[in-house]
Design a protein around this motif. Structure first.
Motif, PDB file in Angstrom:
ATOM      1  N   GLY A 228       0.834  -1.188   0.000  1.00 63.55           N
ATOM      2  CA  GLY A 228       0.000   0.000   0.000  1.00 63.55           C
ATOM      3  C   GLY A 228       0.876   1.248   0.000  1.00 63.55           C
ATOM      4  N   SER A 229       0.256   2.390   0.209  1.00 63.53           N
ATOM      5  CA  SER A 229       0.991   3.659   0.217  1.00 63.53           C
ATOM      6  C   SER A 229       0.359   4.609   1.240  1.00 63.53           C
ATOM      7  N   LEU A 230       1.143   5.618   1.595  1.00 67.64           N
ATOM      8  CA  LEU A 230       0.714   6.601   2.589  1.00 67.64           C
ATOM      9  C   LEU A 230       1.056   7.988   2.065  1.00 67.64           C
ATOM     10  N   VAL A 231       0.065   8.874   1.989  1.00 67.34           N
ATOM     11  CA  VAL A 231       0.266  10.234   1.499  1.00 67.34           C
ATOM     12  C   VAL A 231      -0.129  11.199   2.621  1.00 67.34           C
ATOM     13  N   CYS A 232       0.792  12.146   2.929  1.00 62.12           N
ATOM     14  CA  CYS A 232       0.563  13.071   4.062  1.00 62.12           C
ATOM     15  C   CYS A 232       0.709  14.521   3.619  1.00 62.12           C
ATOM     16  N   SER A 233      -0.061  15.405   4.248  1.00 62.04           N
ATOM     17  CA  SER A 233       0.131  16.847   4.115  1.00 62.04           C
ATOM     18  C   SER A 233       0.681  17.373   5.444  1.00 62.04           C
ATOM     19  N   ASN A 234       1.702  18.248   5.365  1.00 63.14           N
ATOM     20  CA  ASN A 234       2.398  18.733   6.566  1.00 63.14           C
ATOM     21  C   ASN A 234       2.466  20.263   6.537  1.00 63.14           C
ATOM     22  N   PRO A 235       1.480  20.942   7.125  1.00 67.32           N
ATOM     23  CA  PRO A 235       1.489  22.408   7.075  1.00 67.32           C
ATOM     24  C   PRO A 235       2.637  23.042   7.873  1.00 67.32           C
ATOM     25  N   HIS A 236       3.183  22.344   8.847  1.00 68.82           N
ATOM     26  CA  HIS A 236       4.272  22.900   9.656  1.00 68.82           C
ATOM     27  C   HIS A 236       5.582  22.160   9.401  1.00 68.82           C
ATOM     28  N   ARG A 237       5.653  20.908   9.709  1.00 65.21           N
ATOM     29  CA  ARG A 237       6.801  20.065   9.378  1.00 65.21           C
ATOM     30  C   ARG A 237       6.323  18.622   9.370  1.00 65.21           C
ATOM     31  N   GLU A 238       7.169  17.747   8.855  1.00 56.36           N
ATOM     32  CA  GLU A 238       6.761  16.354   8.623  1.00 56.36           C
ATOM     33  C   GLU A 238       6.336  15.672   9.911  1.00 56.36           C
ATOM     34  N   TYR A 239       5.201  14.983   9.843  1.00 52.99           N
ATOM     35  CA  TYR A 239       4.649  14.214  10.950  1.00 52.99           C
ATOM     36  C   TYR A 239       4.556  15.055  12.223  1.00 52.99           C
ATOM     37  N   SER A 240       3.971  16.237  12.112  1.00 48.87           N
ATOM     38  CA  SER A 240       3.828  17.134  13.251  1.00 48.87           C
ATOM     39  C   SER A 240       2.378  17.581  13.353  1.00 48.87           C
ATOM     40  N   PHE A 241       2.124  18.428  14.369  1.00 50.81           N
ATOM     41  CA  PHE A 241       0.774  18.914  14.619  1.00 50.81           C
ATOM     42  C   PHE A 241       0.110  19.395  13.313  1.00 50.81           C
ATOM     43  N   ALA A 242      -1.141  18.903  13.079  1.00 50.74           N
ATOM     44  CA  ALA A 242      -1.983  19.233  11.923  1.00 50.74           C
ATOM     45  C   ALA A 242      -1.607  18.472  10.649  1.00 50.74           C
ATOM     46  N   SER A 243      -0.587  17.607  10.719  1.00 49.79           N
ATOM     47  CA  SER A 243      -0.295  16.752   9.563  1.00 49.79           C
ATOM     48  C   SER A 243      -1.436  15.742   9.380  1.00 49.79           C
ATOM     49  N   VAL A 244      -1.812  15.477   8.117  1.00 53.98           N
ATOM     50  CA  VAL A 244      -2.886  14.519   7.783  1.00 53.98           C
ATOM     51  C   VAL A 244      -2.323  13.489   6.814  1.00 53.98           C
ATOM     52  N   CYS A 245      -2.507  12.204   7.161  1.00 59.05           N
ATOM     53  CA  CYS A 245      -1.966  11.121   6.342  1.00 59.05           C
ATOM     54  C   CYS A 245      -3.102  10.195   5.884  1.00 59.05           C
ATOM     55  N   THR A 246      -3.020   9.758   4.604  1.00 53.61           N
ATOM     56  CA  THR A 246      -4.029   8.865   4.005  1.00 53.61           C
ATOM     57  C   THR A 246      -3.341   7.590   3.526  1.00 53.61           C
ATOM     58  N   SER A 247      -3.894   6.442   3.964  1.00 53.98           N
ATOM     59  CA  SER A 247      -3.327   5.136   3.585  1.00 53.98           C
ATOM     60  C   SER A 247      -4.146   4.525   2.447  1.00 53.98           C
ATOM     61  N   THR A 248      -3.411   3.906   1.513  1.00 52.25           N
ATOM     62  CA  THR A 248      -4.068   3.122   0.451  1.00 52.25           C
ATOM     63  C   THR A 248      -3.309   1.816   0.283  1.00 52.25           C
ATOM     64  N   CYS A 249      -4.022   0.767  -0.140  1.00 52.63           N
ATOM     65  CA  CYS A 249      -3.382  -0.545  -0.303  1.00 52.63           C
ATOM     66  C   CYS A 249      -3.262  -0.902  -1.793  1.00 52.63           C
ATOM     67  N   ALA A 250      -2.253  -1.732  -2.072  1.00 53.86           N
ATOM     68  CA  ALA A 250      -2.059  -2.225  -3.445  1.00 53.86           C
ATOM     69  C   ALA A 250      -3.136  -3.270  -3.762  1.00 53.86           C
ATOM     70  N   GLU A 251      -3.157  -3.591  -5.015  1.00 52.53           N
ATOM     71  CA  GLU A 251      -4.134  -4.589  -5.461  1.00 52.53           C
ATOM     72  C   GLU A 251      -3.905  -5.896  -4.715  1.00 52.53           C
ATOM     73  N   GLY A 252      -4.968  -6.472  -4.237  1.00 49.96           N
ATOM     74  CA  GLY A 252      -4.854  -7.726  -3.494  1.00 49.96           C
ATOM     75  C   GLY A 252      -4.844  -7.536  -1.997  1.00 49.96           C
ATOM     76  N   PHE A 253      -4.749  -6.313  -1.545  1.00 51.61           N
ATOM     77  CA  PHE A 253      -4.751  -6.032  -0.116  1.00 51.61           C
ATOM     78  C   PHE A 253      -5.824  -4.993   0.180  1.00 51.61           C
ATOM     79  N   VAL A 254      -6.421  -5.125   1.328  1.00 50.43           N
ATOM     80  CA  VAL A 254      -7.474  -4.204   1.714  1.00 50.43           C
ATOM     81  C   VAL A 254      -7.106  -3.530   3.046  1.00 50.43           C
ATOM     82  N   LEU A 255      -7.621  -2.328   3.210  1.00 49.70           N
ATOM     83  CA  LEU A 255      -7.364  -1.607   4.444  1.00 49.70           C
ATOM     84  C   LEU A 255      -8.075  -2.253   5.622  1.00 49.70           C
TER      85      LEU A 255
END
Length: 525
Positions: A228-255
């Motif tokens: 799968g994959s993980l996509v994040c938005s970081n308004p301040h810095r990576e993996y910090s307050f207000a960061s939002v991350c979205t997970s997706t899985c490859a074919e054959g795998f489900v969340l």
């Protein structure tokens, strides 16, 4: 005198002859008065119509510049062979009493009496304050100080500004952003300090620490799920307050869960990363001086397994305690190390002493021990060893080095004057006492004694012997040589008895217990 128009009675010439004969005889009987000497800081000017210091002599006393008469200026030798008044003293002119400025002190020397002609005072300021004027002033012959006592002004530090995403709160005991001002930085919700929160304006006009930054609070690093994959938005810095991350899985795998997670102000993700079933992760081993506790939702050390590291007493984690097996088959964070707890740094040795430390782990951490010793002339107040315990605190406060105490001394004789200086405390190591005798007396012993490093005075207390010349001169009167000799012999006998009493009484005494009577010598007043 009679009226010019009247003739003198027949017996007038006989009276005049008798008067002249009486005066002549009186001059023979009361011919001399005691010789006069100029007073200290003054002089006498005399006229002698019948011979030096004899009947009719008239003397006037004047004082030197800066001194004033304390008594009658003019005295006259009478027919009784004594002076009409005593020679007055010359006293130094007084200046107004000086007081120490706020946040400062004055140190004065008084050669002619406290705050009088010739007195010299120097002003110094407390730490963190600076003189605004001339430090020294002198009492002039006019009874005025040469300069005013200057004020002590507080030292200033640069003005501070609040950091981005934060604010500062200050206290100013001596004025805004000046010596003693204390400022504390706090950050907005979701942000944490990167540095020391508190800073203080020092006596050097600078801040003890820089104003820290407010950085967005970090959340644990996230890894993409396996297949799968993980996509994040970081308004301040990576993996910090207000960061939002979205997970997706490859074919054959489900969340296995919700795709989106957000970093909260508390530095935690509001939900776990979902799983794409299911990949194995490497086996973990506990950190040195610690243990590892794991949970396995999809099999031992596989995708979704979570492990928490803990340390033994006296040790702290140096990284994130939790780690997670991601969909990529790797752990989200490395196993942290267990580092010995840090005790507050002991910056320097105690004043007048030495410090020697040993460190079982890291410097000034759990297991560290510091030993203390004092310099010569000082004794250790407190325990000589400190240890850093499992809680990261020293088992006691650092000891201090106190100066060794000598016995307190005082002069019992009125003829003996004592002047002591105490750089380290009353009658303690390096104290110095200087002795002197009144005019007419001789110092019998050492004029200066010192308190040694062993708490013993360098010599015994001196004494004063002899009799002043002025006392002997006052014994001479016109009442007859035989009476004067008798009085002199009586006073001489009295002085001999007093001298023997002084030899037995004028000794170093003290109410302070000897070193053998106390556990540790200390200042006693």
């Amino acid at each position: 005198m009679g009226h010019p128009a009247l003739s003198a009675p027949p017996w007038a010439s006989g009276v005049q002859i008798f008067h002249r004969a009486w005066v002549k005889n009186m001059l023979k009987v009361f011919k001399k008065c005691p010789t006069l000497n100029s007073p200290a800081h003054g002089s006498i000017n005399c006229s002698h119509p019948h011979g030096e210091f004899s009947f009719g002599s008239r003397c006037m006393t004047t004082c030197d510049e800066g001194f004033v008469l304390n008594g009658t200026a003019v005295t006259e030798c009478t027919a009784m062979s004594n002076w009409s008044t005593d020679i007055p003293h010359c006293l130094a002119k007084k200046c107004p009493t000086l007081n120490s400025p706020a946040h400062g002190s004055i140190f004065c020397s008084h050669p002619h009496g406290e705050f009088s002609f010739g007195s010299r005072c120097t002003t110094t300021c407390d730490e963190g304050f600076v003189l605004n004027g001339t430090s020294s002033t002198e009492c002039t012959s006019m009874g005025k100080w040469s300069t005013d006592i200057p004020p002590c002004l507080v030292k200033k530090c640069p003005t501070l500004n609040s950091p981005a995403h934060g604010s500062i709160n200050c206290s100013h005991p001596h004025g805004e952003f000046s010596f003693g001002s204390r400022c504390t930085t706090t950050c907005d919700e979701g942000f944490v300090l990167n540095g020391t929160a508190d800073t203080e304006c020092t006596a050097m006009s600078n801040w003890s620490t820089d104003i820290p930054q407010c950085l967005a609070r970090r959340c644990p690093t996230l890894s993409s799920p396996s297949h799968g994959s993980l996509v994040c938005s970081n308004p301040h810095r990576e993996y910090s307050f207000a960061s939002v991350c979205t997970s997706t899985c490859a074919e054959g795998f489900v969340l296995n869960g919700t795709a989106i997670t957000e970093c909260t102000p508390q530095g935690r993700w509001n939900r776990d990363i979902p799983h794409c079933l299911a990949e194995r992760c490497p086996i973990l081993t506990p950190p040195s001086h610690g243990t590892l506790d794991c949970s396995h939702s999809h099999g031992e050390f596989s995708f979704g397994s979570r492990c928490t590291s803990t340390c033994e007493d006296g040790f702290l984690l140096t990284g994130m305690a939790d780690t997670e097996c991601t969909s990529a088959g790797t752990w989200s964070t490395e196993i942290p190390a267990c580092q010995a707890r840090q005790c507050p740094l002991l910056a320097k040795s105690p004043q007048h002493g030495r410090m020697n430390c040993s460190h079982l782990n890291s410097p000034f951490s759990y297991g560290s021990q510091c030993d203390f010793k004092c310099n010569k002339g000082f004794w250790l107040k407190g325990t000589s060893a400190m240890m850093c315990n499992t809680s990261g605190y020293w088992n006691q406060d650092p000891p201090i080095c106190q100066p060794v105490q000598c016995k307190a001394i005082r002069a019992f004789s009125s003829d003996l004057s004592m002047n002591c200086s105490h750089p380290l405390g009353n009658f303690s190591f390096s104290s110095e006492c200087v002795f002197s005798c009144k005019d007419g007396f001789t110092l019998n012993g050492t004029a200066v004694i010192l308190c040694s490093a062993t708490g013993i005075w360098s010599d015994s207390l001196p004494s004063c012997t002899g009799m002043s010349i002025g006392t002997a001169m006052l014994l001479y009167t016109g009442a007859g040589t035989g009476i004067a000799v008798g009085i002199l012999l009586l006073i001489g006998l009295t002085m001999l008895i007093m001298k023997q009493l002084k030899k037995t009484g004028n000794m170093i005494t003290s109410d302070v217990p000897t070193w053998g009577e106390r556990e540790n010598p200390a200042f006693e007043f």
